[in-house]
Motif scaffolding. Structure first.
Motif, PDB file in Angstrom:
ATOM      1  N   LYS A 131       0.847  -1.200   0.000  1.00  0.00           N
ATOM      2  CA  LYS A 131       0.000   0.000   0.000  1.00  0.00           C
ATOM      3  C   LYS A 131       0.878   1.244   0.000  1.00  0.00           C
ATOM      4  N   ASP A 132       0.404   2.283  -0.690  1.00  0.00           N
ATOM      5  CA  ASP A 132       1.100   3.560  -0.775  1.00  0.00           C
ATOM      6  C   ASP A 132       0.234   4.666  -0.197  1.00  0.00           C
ATOM      7  N   LEU A 133       0.790   5.451   0.727  1.00  0.00           N
ATOM      8  CA  LEU A 133       0.090   6.583   1.312  1.00  0.00           C
ATOM      9  C   LEU A 133       1.069   7.752   1.442  1.00  0.00           C
ATOM     10  N   THR A 137       5.543   3.732   1.315  1.00  0.00           N
ATOM     11  CA  THR A 137       5.153   2.401   0.831  1.00  0.00           C
ATOM     12  C   THR A 137       5.385   1.371   1.919  1.00  0.00           C
ATOM     13  N   VAL A 138       4.363   0.551   2.148  1.00  0.00           N
ATOM     14  CA  VAL A 138       4.461  -0.527   3.136  1.00  0.00           C
ATOM     15  C   VAL A 138       3.988  -1.822   2.496  1.00  0.00           C
ATOM     16  N   THR A 139       4.813  -2.868   2.641  1.00  0.00           N
ATOM     17  CA  THR A 139       4.460  -4.190   2.138  1.00  0.00           C
ATOM     18  C   THR A 139       4.213  -5.120   3.321  1.00  0.00           C
ATOM     19  N   PHE A 140       3.073  -5.795   3.291  1.00  0.00           N
ATOM     20  CA  PHE A 140       2.629  -6.655   4.383  1.00  0.00           C
ATOM     21  C   PHE A 140       2.871  -8.117   4.009  1.00  0.00           C
ATOM     22  N   GLN A 141       3.541  -8.853   4.905  1.00  0.00           N
ATOM     23  CA  GLN A 141       3.803 -10.274   4.684  1.00  0.00           C
ATOM     24  C   GLN A 141       3.355 -11.072   5.905  1.00  0.00           C
ATOM     25  N   HIS A 142       2.785 -12.245   5.636  1.00  0.00           N
ATOM     26  CA  HIS A 142       2.344 -13.110   6.728  1.00  0.00           C
ATOM     27  C   HIS A 142       2.205 -14.544   6.212  1.00  0.00           C
ATOM     28  N   PRO A 143       2.284 -15.522   7.104  1.00  0.00           N
ATOM     29  CA  PRO A 143       2.087 -16.914   6.699  1.00  0.00           C
ATOM     30  C   PRO A 143       0.593 -17.184   6.521  1.00  0.00           C
ATOM     31  N   LEU A 157       8.909  -1.426   5.361  1.00  0.00           N
ATOM     32  CA  LEU A 157       8.716  -0.008   5.080  1.00  0.00           C
ATOM     33  C   LEU A 157       9.687   0.493   4.011  1.00  0.00           C
ATOM     34  N   HIS A 158      10.349  -0.442   3.354  1.00  0.00           N
ATOM     35  CA  HIS A 158      11.262  -0.148   2.259  1.00  0.00           C
ATOM     36  C   HIS A 158      12.369   0.797   2.717  1.00  0.00           C
ATOM     37  N   GLU A 159      12.480   1.961   2.183  1.00  0.00           N
ATOM     38  CA  GLU A 159      13.616   2.832   2.508  1.00  0.00           C
ATOM     39  C   GLU A 159      13.363   3.724   3.726  1.00  0.00           C
ATOM     40  N   ASP A 160      12.189   3.632   4.308  1.00  0.00           N
ATOM     41  CA  ASP A 160      11.851   4.525   5.416  1.00  0.00           C
ATOM     42  C   ASP A 160      12.057   3.859   6.769  1.00  0.00           C
ATOM     43  N   ALA A 220      -1.873   5.358   8.688  1.00  0.00           N
ATOM     44  CA  ALA A 220      -2.471   4.040   8.944  1.00  0.00           C
ATOM     45  C   ALA A 220      -2.678   3.324   7.610  1.00  0.00           C
ATOM     46  N   PHE A 221      -1.972   2.221   7.410  1.00  0.00           N
ATOM     47  CA  PHE A 221      -2.032   1.457   6.168  1.00  0.00           C
ATOM     48  C   PHE A 221      -3.034   0.313   6.329  1.00  0.00           C
TER      49      PHE A 221
END
Length: 231
Positions: A131-133, A137-143, A157-160, A220-221
């Motif tokens: 998601k981008d706000l 940019t935040v990428t969510f990963q889970h099993p 949170l990539h570069e942040d 809030a993402f």
């Protein structure tokens, strides 16, 4: 730092119960926290605040996390302009010497229409893990998520690099599709945006991952997940 997991606070039948009421009038949300004698209850500070109030619209699209402050009458209030509609509020508090369970309290603003049906299956199918706000940019990963089984929720949170926010590196708030089950978790460590959570029953849930950045403040993402049944 305490990395805790708030669901419905465990009920201790030996302790008196807290009564919570929420009202909205002219841009002010007021929350009464009283005992059986209608006396204001003392609250312990948790993650830098005595009250964390989460308000979501009935369709779970709007998400607000605010911190009411105590007024002269011993109640808590916060200025908040809510557009016309139906909302659910959740007061996350830790009352001294009393038993408390977080439950949704409905707020209706104006002549709100009936809650529309949500096609959760379609939403999950088309859900993006990134998601981008406001340029973040935040990428969510889970099993695979299974009811009753603890799972690791990771957010890239990539570069942040997030700033500490309310005593933690981030906060994750989760609601089930009906808006009845409230879960609030904090990172499992002081230096990683990784959370541990468990989901009580199968179905669809929506979560908001909150992070604070130096240039944008708190964002809030939102993400939608599906939890499967126990095998």
């Amino acid at each position: 730092m305490k990395h805790d997991h708030h669901e419905h606070h465990a009920m201790d039948e030996s302790l008196p119960k807290v009564q919570v009421k929420t009202a909205y009038d002219s841009g002010i949300v007021t929350i009464e926290v009283r005992d059986a004698h209608n006396t204001p209850v003392t609250l312990t500070e948790t993650h830098e605040k005595r009250m964390h109030l989460v308000i979501v619209s009935a369709d779970l699209e709007t998400f607000l996390h605010v911190h009411p402050i105590e007024n002269d009458s011993g109640d808590y209030e916060v200025k908040l302009e809510l557009p016309e509609g139906r909302y659910l509020s959740f007061a996350d508090i830790n009352p001294v010497g009393m038993s408390y369970v977080i439950e949704p309290i409905a707020i209706t603003v104006g002549e709100a229409a009936e809650k529309p049906e949500t096609d959760w299956e379609s939403l999950v199918k088309n859900e993006s893990s990134t998601k981008d706000l406001q340029g973040k940019t935040v990428t969510f990963q889970h099993p695979e998520l299974i009811a009753g089984k603890s799972a690791t929720l990771s957010f890239d949170l990539h570069e942040d690099t997030p700033l500490p926010y309310l005593g933690a590196l981030g906060h994750v708030v989760v609601l089930d599709e009906l808006g009845t089950r409230f879960i609030h978790v904090h990172p499992a460590s002081d230096d990683q945006t990784v959370f541990e959570a468990s989901f009580p029953y199968p179905g669809f849930y929506k979560l908001w991952a909150e992070f604070k950045f130096a240039d944008t403040g708190v964002l809030a993402f939102p993400f939608i997940i599906e939890v499967g049944e126990k095998s």
